[in-house]
Design an enzyme around this catalytic site. Structure first.
Site, PDB file in Angstrom:
ATOM      1  N   GLU A  93      37.479 -32.024   9.244  1.00  0.00           N
ATOM      2  CA  GLU A  93      37.051 -31.039   8.404  1.00  0.00           C
ATOM      3  C   GLU A  93      37.615 -30.459   7.575  1.00  0.00           C
ATOM      4  O   GLU A  93      39.079 -30.289   7.677  1.00  0.00           O
ATOM      5  CB  GLU A  93      36.067 -30.000   9.436  1.00  0.00           C
ATOM      6  N   CYS A 334      38.877 -22.827  13.209  1.00  0.00           N
ATOM      7  CA  CYS A 334      39.479 -24.533  13.200  1.00  0.00           C
ATOM      8  C   CYS A 334      38.572 -25.478  14.258  1.00  0.00           C
ATOM      9  O   CYS A 334      38.817 -25.099  15.525  1.00  0.00           O
ATOM     10  CB  CYS A 334      41.144 -24.341  13.550  1.00  0.00           C
TER      11      CYS A 334
HETATM   12  N1  SAH Z   1      48.466 -26.795  13.943  1.00  0.00           N
HETATM   13  C1  SAH Z   1      48.855 -25.480  12.795  1.00  0.00           C
HETATM   14  C2  SAH Z   1      47.804 -25.383  11.910  1.00  0.00           C
HETATM   15  C3  SAH Z   1      46.434 -25.411  12.394  1.00  0.00           C
HETATM   16  S1  SAH Z   1      45.661 -23.816  12.842  1.00  0.00           S
HETATM   17  C4  SAH Z   1      49.147 -24.182  13.494  1.00  0.00           C
HETATM   18  O1  SAH Z   1      49.077 -24.321  14.671  1.00  0.00           O
HETATM   19  O2  SAH Z   1      49.574 -23.394  12.950  1.00  0.00           O
HETATM   20  C5  SAH Z   1      45.514 -22.761  11.645  1.00  0.00           C
HETATM   21  C6  SAH Z   1      45.798 -21.465  12.307  1.00  0.00           C
HETATM   22  O3  SAH Z   1      44.616 -20.868  12.983  1.00  0.00           O
HETATM   23  C7  SAH Z   1      46.910 -21.250  13.491  1.00  0.00           C
HETATM   24  O4  SAH Z   1      47.578 -19.905  13.186  1.00  0.00           O
HETATM   25  C8  SAH Z   1      46.116 -21.180  14.628  1.00  0.00           C
HETATM   26  O5  SAH Z   1      46.773 -20.852  15.681  1.00  0.00           O
HETATM   27  C9  SAH Z   1      45.059 -20.446  14.339  1.00  0.00           C
HETATM   28  N2  SAH Z   1      43.726 -20.637  15.016  1.00  0.00           N
HETATM   29  C10 SAH Z   1      43.297 -21.519  15.711  1.00  0.00           C
HETATM   30  N3  SAH Z   1      42.226 -21.408  16.364  1.00  0.00           N
HETATM   31  C11 SAH Z   1      41.838 -20.230  16.110  1.00  0.00           C
HETATM   32  C12 SAH Z   1      40.786 -19.192  16.437  1.00  0.00           C
HETATM   33  N4  SAH Z   1      39.921 -19.624  17.419  1.00  0.00           N
HETATM   34  N5  SAH Z   1      40.921 -17.737  16.268  1.00  0.00           N
HETATM   35  C13 SAH Z   1      41.950 -17.462  15.382  1.00  0.00           C
HETATM   36  N6  SAH Z   1      42.877 -18.236  15.032  1.00  0.00           N
HETATM   37  C14 SAH Z   1      42.944 -19.628  15.247  1.00  0.00           C
END
Ligand code: SAH
Length: 349
Positions: A93, A334
């Protein structure tokens, strides 16, 4: 013969390969422009090449494209979320957000993820596979074609851990920001990582001008390990040192991402710890209110609590922003759209 993925080749590689085919180097420049500037979807479109050359390209090269399975548009802020199917059936996505400064696309770097962060939907089914550079690029190209509008900013913050797919990520960054393609300014590109310290250092040494964002989410190793399994491998001290090194090598300020989870990381002492970490190295802080994922059980704090947390950082003179919540009505978190689709398919089966 296995066809070569032409959209993942640099202009230099394309020149060499065309020369080996007995073609003039300027043909490579023309083809590269068709692929990356005009974002052609077929060799047949390449009208300034002879039919014979188009035929030879067809035989030798694969043109990666994505099939749009679903597109959802937010009623509130025009954010669009795309679900794409890759040639092998895997789903990914991407999200397009419209800001006053331009159009930003958030892309995935892997189909699934193996990092296992406890609050994240992208990792629920594990990692299917890494994306190729062309599959990362094509997310930006497909959205450009679909909307007819130029993309000015790219964030690698969708599904997957970009630094767990390092070589393809780097190639993608060079193709995206290099001349002869979309030529997006490196300063308008952000890569977000959960904190694979050695690869942060490696990226620092590439001396690109892209922004690095570290997903911090907790200010002690003990708590960080309960949220992010990667913290057991790379403790805070090592990850933060890598981020400081990134700043030294590139001159670019690193952003700490901090998703607020009620009762988990939103207390005063968390804010104090975050202020200390950010203040020491001059990191920018980006607060995100947790996007609740039903499988995960965590909830976001109320608006007042988020603002109090922000105030506390500001009082310590930390440069802090709250990420605007976009597209929450369309499974903005995400991996939610992808995971939802996979779940539906499983139920049908
Ligand atoms: N793997 C990378 C990028 C993908 S996630 C990373 O960990 O940075 C992008 C951002 O969204 C990251 O900071 C992740 O921790 C955060 N994230 C993932 N799921 C989330 C959620 N349910 N609520 C808020 N932030 C979230």
């Amino acid at each position: 013969m296995l066809k070569t993925d032409i959209k993942s080749l640099t202009i230099e590689e394309l020149k060499t390969q065309l020369q080996e085919m007995g073609e003039k180097p300027f043909r490579a420049t023309q083809i590269y422009a068709w692929l990356h500037e005009k974002q052609a979807e077929s060799f047949a479109q390449m009208s300034n090449l002879s039919m014979a050359l188009r035929q030879r390209l067809e035989e030798r090269y694969a043109l990666v494209s994505l099939e749009a399975v679903r597109m959802q548009e937010s009623a509130t802020d025009k954010t669009q979320k795309y679900l794409f199917r890759l040639a092998d059936g895997n789903l990914i996505e991407s999200v397009r957000m419209c800001y006053h400064h331009g159009n930003s696309v958030c892309i995935s770097s892997q189909a699934g993820c193996r990092m296992g962060c406890r609050f994240c939907a992208s990792t629920l089914d594990g990692l299917a596979r890494n994306l190729t550079p062309s599959e990362m690029l094509e997310q930006v190209y497909a959205i450009t074609r679909h909307t007819g509008q130029r993309v000015s900013h790219v964030v690698v913050m969708g599904t997957g851990e970009p630094l767990d797919n390092y070589d393809s990520l780097l190639r993608f960054l060079l193709l995206l920001t290099g001349e002869g393609g979309l030529h997006i300014s490196q300063r308008n590109v952000t890569v977000s990582t959960c904190g694979i310290a050695p690869n942060i250092c490696r990226l620092a040494r590439e001396r690109l001008q892209i922004t690095l964002a570290l997903s911090l989410h907790a200010v002690t190793d003990q708590k960080r390990r309960t949220l992010m399994p990667i913290a057991a491998k790379y403790p805070l001290e090592e990850v933060l040192a890598a981020c400081e090194y990134y700043q030294e090598e590139t001159g670019r300020r690193v952003t700490l991402e901090y998703s607020l989870i009620e009762g988990v990381n939103d207390r005063d002492e968390d804010a104090a710890g975050l202020a200390a970490i950010a203040g020491k190295a001059g990191f920018h802080v980006n607060l995100i209110s947790l996007n609740p994922v039903s499988e995960r059980g965590f909830v976001p704090p109320g608006r007042a609590r988020v603002e109090a947390f922000q105030n506390k950082l500001e009082k310590n003179r930390i440069n802090v922003t709250i990420r605007r919540e976009m597209g929450r009505d369309i499974d903005g978190a995400c991996g939610q759209l992808r995971y939802g689709h996979i779940k539906e398919k499983k139920q049908e089966a």
